[in-house]
Design a protein around this motif. Structure first.
Motif, PDB file in Angstrom:
ATOM      1  N   UNK A 144      56.270  38.180  28.341  1.00  6.54           N
ATOM      2  CA  UNK A 144      56.003  37.889  26.671  1.00  6.54           C
ATOM      3  C   UNK A 144      56.270  36.281  26.720  1.00  6.54           C
ATOM      4  N   UNK A 145      55.363  35.523  27.465  1.00  2.10           N
ATOM      5  CA  UNK A 145      55.509  34.027  27.542  1.00  2.10           C
ATOM      6  C   UNK A 145      54.660  33.640  26.319  1.00  2.10           C
ATOM      7  N   UNK A 146      55.498  32.635  25.689  1.00  2.00           N
ATOM      8  CA  UNK A 146      54.827  31.843  24.536  1.00  2.00           C
ATOM      9  C   UNK A 146      54.904  30.463  24.668  1.00  2.00           C
ATOM     10  N   UNK A 204      55.267  43.252  38.605  1.00  2.00           N
ATOM     11  CA  UNK A 204      54.519  43.909  37.405  1.00  2.00           C
ATOM     12  C   UNK A 204      53.376  44.778  38.157  1.00  2.00           C
ATOM     13  N   UNK A 205      53.026  45.734  37.577  1.00  2.00           N
ATOM     14  CA  UNK A 205      51.952  46.878  38.114  1.00  2.00           C
ATOM     15  C   UNK A 205      50.883  46.571  37.163  1.00  2.00           C
ATOM     16  N   UNK A 206      49.636  46.243  37.529  1.00  5.27           N
ATOM     17  CA  UNK A 206      48.508  45.633  36.956  1.00  5.27           C
ATOM     18  C   UNK A 206      47.591  47.401  36.666  1.00  5.27           C
ATOM     19  N   UNK A 207      46.763  46.970  35.843  1.00  2.00           N
ATOM     20  CA  UNK A 207      45.965  48.237  35.558  1.00  2.00           C
ATOM     21  C   UNK A 207      45.378  49.112  36.749  1.00  2.00           C
ATOM     22  N   UNK A 208      45.076  48.387  37.887  1.00  2.00           N
ATOM     23  CA  UNK A 208      44.497  49.122  39.084  1.00  2.00           C
ATOM     24  C   UNK A 208      45.536  49.433  39.910  1.00  2.00           C
ATOM     25  N   UNK A 209      46.965  49.325  39.447  1.00  2.00           N
ATOM     26  CA  UNK A 209      48.148  49.654  40.363  1.00  2.00           C
ATOM     27  C   UNK A 209      48.630  48.902  41.384  1.00  2.00           C
ATOM     28  N   UNK A 210      47.969  47.610  41.373  1.00  2.00           N
ATOM     29  CA  UNK A 210      48.359  46.572  42.163  1.00  2.00           C
ATOM     30  C   UNK A 210      49.922  45.868  41.707  1.00  2.00           C
ATOM     31  N   UNK A 257      47.262  37.642  35.831  1.00  2.00           N
ATOM     32  CA  UNK A 257      48.005  36.601  35.165  1.00  2.00           C
ATOM     33  C   UNK A 257      48.365  37.164  33.846  1.00  2.00           C
ATOM     34  N   UNK A 258      47.270  37.528  32.944  1.00  2.00           N
ATOM     35  CA  UNK A 258      47.666  37.882  31.607  1.00  2.00           C
ATOM     36  C   UNK A 258      48.419  39.232  31.623  1.00  2.00           C
ATOM     37  N   UNK A 259      48.378  40.056  32.751  1.00  5.30           N
ATOM     38  CA  UNK A 259      49.473  40.823  32.760  1.00  5.30           C
ATOM     39  C   UNK A 259      50.765  40.581  32.826  1.00  5.30           C
ATOM     40  N   UNK A 260      50.919  39.816  33.628  1.00  2.00           N
ATOM     41  CA  UNK A 260      52.330  39.099  33.888  1.00  2.00           C
ATOM     42  C   UNK A 260      52.808  38.571  32.626  1.00  2.00           C
ATOM     43  N   UNK A 261      52.205  37.561  32.048  1.00  2.00           N
ATOM     44  CA  UNK A 261      52.294  36.770  30.734  1.00  2.00           C
ATOM     45  C   UNK A 261      52.697  37.935  29.767  1.00  2.00           C
TER      46      UNK A 261
END
Length: 276
Positions: free
Chosen positions: A87-89, A4-10, A79-83
């Motif tokens: 779409x983990x619930x 998963x790519x985060x807001x800063x491109x990681x 972690x929030x980006x990945x969840x």
């Protein structure tokens, strides 16, 4: 491999095994390791019918070897980006050592409905660094040495940690397990040295007190009383007093890496908590 790519491109590497409609369990590894440190637990819970997820923290394992963002706020945001991506619930989040800090920092900020329970194993909260407010903590010189050794003597230092205090293999009568030592070293050497040096500050100086106080879901603390890396008296024994819905179990004689070398015991306790 999934990322998963985060807001800063990681790019954050992750594993996601099992039925997508099963109860999700997400595992958070310690410093300086990777998602592979949870192999035993992922197989155990996969066979119990759970969906199991584990990621490599930024700068660790197969994720981008970042030179920035190697601190708890960004770890939790990753972690929030990945969840969000998955779409983990109603997930159960389990973290070891630094990963326990990441768990409580994330859970305290998670969107409603994302988290059902959390487990912190041999974890760093509330805060490791010694100060006037935390007289039982470890002095800054301990962590300065970690930084120095990691930056300029990493290969030998990682071997020394794994073959010594991490698993208690330095204790009289202990029988070192060479495969476990080699696997720790392998995981550590996969990561980025700059990120690993930065992470020492993240795990030692971050104060998780308010996170512990604010979390409303059930939290289980598991810790060995012979933990030479994160002493139990300045971590779990304080943290349990800050939690609204906390449980604690202390294992006599268990070391920091107990969930690897005592997986049968700890897996059973994790299952009981998750299904309780």
């Amino acid at each position: 491999m999934p990322f998963v790519t985060t807001a800063d491109g990681t790019e954050i590497f992750y594993k996601d095994w099992g039925a997508k409609d099963a109860t999700p369990i997400m595992f958070h590894h310690g410093w300086p390791l990777s998602a592979d440190d949870w192999d035993n637990q992922m197989m155990f819970f996969l066979q119990k019918g759970y969906r199991v997820i584990a990621h490599d923290r930024r700068g660790h394992g197969r994720s981008t070897q970042t030179d920035t963002g190697n601190e708890m706020d960004t770890y939790a945001a990753d972690v929030a980006a990945l969840t969000d991506h998955l779409d983990l619930k109603g997930a159960i989040h389990i973290g070891h050592s630094t990963g326990g800090g990441e768990v409580i920092h994330y859970v305290a900020r998670a969107k409603p409905g994302r988290v059902a329970k959390a487990v912190l194993i041999s974890a760093v909260p509330p805060v490791m660094l010694k100060s006037d407010a935390n007289p039982g903590g470890l002095p800054i010189e301990v962590f300065d040495d970690f930084r120095q050794q990691t930056a300029f003597n990493r290969a030998q230092f990682y071997l020394d940690v794994a073959s010594g205090p991490f698993y208690g293999f330095n204790r009289p009568g202990a029988k070192p397990i060479q495969g476990v030592i080699d696997n720790w070293w392998r995981q550590g050497m996969m990561g980025g040295i700059k990120a690993h040096v930065d992470c020492v500050k993240a795990f030692s100086e971050t104060d998780f007190t308010e996170d512990l106080k604010s979390v409303d879901v059930p939290v289980l603390l598991l810790h060995g009383d012979d933990d030479q890396v994160v002493p139990v008296k300045d971590s779990a024994e304080i943290g349990i007093k800050l939690l609204k819905h906390g449980q604690i179990k202390i294992y006599p004689g268990y070391p920091h890496g107990a969930f690897t070398i005592h997986a049968d015991v700890i897996n059973a306790d994790l299952l009981a908590f998750i299904e309780g």
